[in-house]
Design a protein around this motif. Structure first.
Motif, PDB file in Angstrom:
ATOM      1  N   VAL A 184      -0.503  -4.631 -10.560  1.00  0.00           N
ATOM      2  CA  VAL A 184      -1.209  -3.441 -11.015  1.00  0.00           C
ATOM      3  C   VAL A 184      -1.238  -2.474  -9.847  1.00  0.00           C
ATOM      4  N   GLU A 185      -1.451  -1.208 -10.163  1.00  0.00           N
ATOM      5  CA  GLU A 185      -1.566  -0.204  -9.115  1.00  0.00           C
ATOM      6  C   GLU A 185      -2.944   0.431  -9.237  1.00  0.00           C
ATOM      7  N   ILE A 186      -3.724   0.387  -8.159  1.00  0.00           N
ATOM      8  CA  ILE A 186      -5.068   0.983  -8.187  1.00  0.00           C
ATOM      9  C   ILE A 186      -4.999   2.322  -7.463  1.00  0.00           C
TER      10      ILE A 186
ATOM     11  N   SER B 112      -0.930   2.502 -19.116  1.00  0.00           N
ATOM     12  CA  SER B 112       0.099   1.519 -18.807  1.00  0.00           C
ATOM     13  C   SER B 112       0.962   2.145 -17.718  1.00  0.00           C
ATOM     14  N   LYS B 113       1.533   1.335 -16.884  1.00  0.00           N
ATOM     15  CA  LYS B 113       2.252   1.830 -15.713  1.00  0.00           C
ATOM     16  C   LYS B 113       3.361   2.791 -16.121  1.00  0.00           C
ATOM     17  N   GLU B 114       3.349   3.959 -15.460  1.00  0.00           N
ATOM     18  CA  GLU B 114       4.421   4.916 -15.748  1.00  0.00           C
ATOM     19  C   GLU B 114       5.703   4.433 -15.067  1.00  0.00           C
TER      20      GLU B 114
ATOM     21  N   LEU C  94       0.823  -1.215   0.000  1.00  0.00           N
ATOM     22  CA  LEU C  94       0.000   0.000   0.000  1.00  0.00           C
ATOM     23  C   LEU C  94       0.854   1.260   0.000  1.00  0.00           C
ATOM     24  N   GLU C  95       0.384   2.245  -0.758  1.00  0.00           N
ATOM     25  CA  GLU C  95       0.923   3.600  -0.679  1.00  0.00           C
ATOM     26  C   GLU C  95      -0.188   4.442  -0.077  1.00  0.00           C
ATOM     27  N   VAL C  96       0.100   5.069   1.052  1.00  0.00           N
ATOM     28  CA  VAL C  96      -0.929   5.855   1.737  1.00  0.00           C
ATOM     29  C   VAL C  96      -0.524   7.330   1.705  1.00  0.00           C
TER      30      VAL C  96
ATOM     31  N   PHE D  14      -5.667   6.040  -0.380  1.00  0.00           N
ATOM     32  CA  PHE D  14      -4.856   4.836  -0.567  1.00  0.00           C
ATOM     33  C   PHE D  14      -4.588   4.561  -2.035  1.00  0.00           C
ATOM     34  N   GLU D  15      -3.438   3.936  -2.291  1.00  0.00           N
ATOM     35  CA  GLU D  15      -3.192   3.305  -3.579  1.00  0.00           C
ATOM     36  C   GLU D  15      -2.749   1.894  -3.255  1.00  0.00           C
ATOM     37  N   ALA D  16      -3.377   0.929  -3.944  1.00  0.00           N
ATOM     38  CA  ALA D  16      -3.076  -0.465  -3.634  1.00  0.00           C
ATOM     39  C   ALA D  16      -2.356  -1.107  -4.811  1.00  0.00           C
TER      40      ALA D  16
HETATM   41 MG    MG Z   1       2.985   3.863  -6.867  1.00  0.00          MG
END
Ligand code: MG
Ligand code: ADP
Ligand code: ZN
Length: 488
Positions: free
Chosen positions: A216-218, A267-269, A9-11, A198-200
């Motif tokens: 994946v990043e949500i 697509s993921k940076e 997680l990125e909070v 949040f980013e999961a």
């Molecule tokens: Mg990230």
């Protein structure tokens, strides 16, 4: 096939400072304030302006980082993260990249499987973006308005290692982190106001494998619920892909709250897409050892430590202790009750009433414990009335419900409504005799071995006293008279 989910997680937590991260604009409640009422040339990204670091934001960041047992970098750097978006007037976000403020922390979480440690990769300072408001004009043409009140608000980013494997762990991590942010005073924890986002990151792998799957990043998950649903959805989606022999694509996803699905955004940076470079307008952030020790010494008792103390000092089990230590106000209420009770009522009993009846009422009324009409002294008085048999437990629940809504004391309610427990054994014996005389068939059935009839008969006795009979006395008397009848 059963896969193991791997989640990191990125909070993002807004820091509760009076002014913004790099300018003197006030931090305003974005749900209340007039749009663009707290904006200056610095946070509006005017050329030629210079940022200045907010000392209070650094202080909050240090408190959180130390609470998470991180190592604080004596020197960290701000960096420009370049990208274009209309809510980012400078064309870059000031963040920290290669040299963050803090690294290598940990957060211990409690789940049904026991305690687990989730490692914290990094904690760094950055600034929030503005907000876009999408609208339509009378002809149905879409347009967007920008509100820069939030642009430049101090943000703390807390990045975990991919150490979580279940939704329960994610929930426990997010709850524990939010509790720490609140306890050290860095953040209100008010999710409805969007002060924690949040980013999961989610991937799957075969159980036992030590390599990580494609993730994946949500982005932009604004509530615990959205985060849990989005992760559950991704686990299902990726399982279906892998089962079908298809690869998971590394990408950035959004969460569609209405459709309850994740949607591909891009697509993921990669880091190089942002052309990070050190912020030339800010000096390195230097944190002296003395300052770290001062902040460390000023930290309050953290939720985890408080939970352990509640177990040891009051004999609560870990789950009960966790419930009561997460929120400082609740913990304070509990301890005030314990000290009022002066060991006449066990801390465990008090804990059960708070986490049961009181929590249910707070949930249902939407109030906070600070707004409770029932003070610790009043709750303790009520519990004393059960302890000395003045009222029974069921009556106590009824009385508490009325105390919560009316603010009256237990003594008042018990007196006004005549709720005193019937302990008079003579009276109870009469009622039991009546009930048995009126229900000969049930008595017969009981004596032929249908023991469940006992509770029905007891129910009749309780009804005759409007629930006020001492259940223990009624039960004993009923047993005695039934036995006596059998001998006749
Ligand atoms: Mg990230
Ligand atoms: P960024 O998202 O900016 O590229 P990182 O690569 O450092 O940053 O990863 C961010 C988050 O993704 C961290 O919380 C990390 O734990 C998590 N993460 C990294 N790899 C995986 C993976 N394979 N599966 C699940 N989470 C992952
Ligand atoms: Zn400003």
């Amino acid at each position: 096939m059963p896969y193991e989910a791997v989640i990191g997680l990125e909070v993002h937590a807004e820091l509760q400072t009076r002014s913004k991260m790099f300018c003197a604009c006030p931090v305003v409640d974005s749900t209340q304030a007039e749009p663009n009422s707290a904006v200056c040339p610095v946070c509006a990204g005017m050329p030629g302006t210079l940022p200045v670091v907010n000392r209070a934001a650094v202080e909050h960041a240090l408190r959180v980082a130390l609470a998470l047992e991180c190592e604080i970098a004596p020197l960290s750097l701000f960096a420009r993260k370049n990208y274009f978006y209309p809510d980012l007037p400078k064309g870059y976000q000031i963040s920290q990249y290669e040299y963050p403020l803090a690294e290598h922390g940990l957060l211990r979480i409690e789940t049904s499987q026991g305690e687990k440690t989730v490692r914290i990769r990094r904690v760094h300072l950055e600034e929030d973006t503005g907000k876009l408001i999408h609208m339509q004009d009378e002809e149905g043409r879409s347009f967007s308005l920008v509100d820069l009140n939030r642009a430049g608000v101090p943000l703390l980013e807390i990045v975990s290692e991919p150490d979580m494997n279940t939704l329960e762990e994610v929930r426990a991590y997010a709850t524990a982190l939010r509790a720490i942010l609140r306890r050290v005073g860095a953040n209100s924890g008010d999710m409805e106001k969007g002060v924690i986002r949040f980013e999961a990151n989610v991937s799957l792998r075969l159980p036992g494998s030590s390599t990580l799957g494609t993730r994946v990043e949500i982005k932009n998950l604004n509530s615990f619920r959205a985060m849990e649903r989005a992760i559950a959805y991704e686990v299902e989606r990726q399982t279906a892909l892998l089962d079908g022999g298809l690869p998971v694509r590394q990408e950035t996803l959004g969460w569609d709250e209405t459709a309850q699905v994740t949607i591909s955004q891009r697509s993921k940076e990669e880091a190089h897409d942002y052309r990070y470079f050190p912020e030339p307008d800010l000096p390195p952030l230097v944190i002296e050892a003395g300052r770290i020790e001062r902040v460390r010494a000023s930290l309050p008792e953290l939720p985890q430590a408080m939970k352990n103390r509640f177990c040891q000092q009051y004999g609560l089990n870990p789950a009960e202790a966790a419930l009561l230590s997460e929120d400082e106000a609740v913990a304070g209420y509990f301890e005030a009750c314990v000290s009022q009770a002066k060991s006449a009522i066990s801390p465990r009993t008090i804990a059960l009433w708070i986490s049961g009846e009181i929590f249910a009422w707070l949930n249902q009324s939407g109030k906070s414990i600070a707004q409770l009409a029932v003070t610790p002294a009043m709750l303790v008085e009520l519990l004393r009335f059960t302890g000395d048999q003045t009222i029974n437990l069921n009556t106590a629940k009824v009385v508490l419900a009325e105390m919560l809504t009316s603010g009256s004391s237990a003594a008042q309610i018990i007196a006004e409504r005549g709720l005193t427990q019937v302990n008079d054994t003579g009276l109870i014996a009469e009622i039991v005799a009546d009930v048995l005389a009126q229900n000969p068939r049930e008595v017969e059935a009981y004596h032929q071995g249908k023991t469940t009839v006992f509770n029905w008969l007891l129910g009749q006795v309780m009804r005759q006293t409007s629930g006020r009979a001492s259940p223990a006395a009624a039960r004993a008397e009923l047993e005695r008279q039934l036995a006596a009848l059998k001998q006749d």
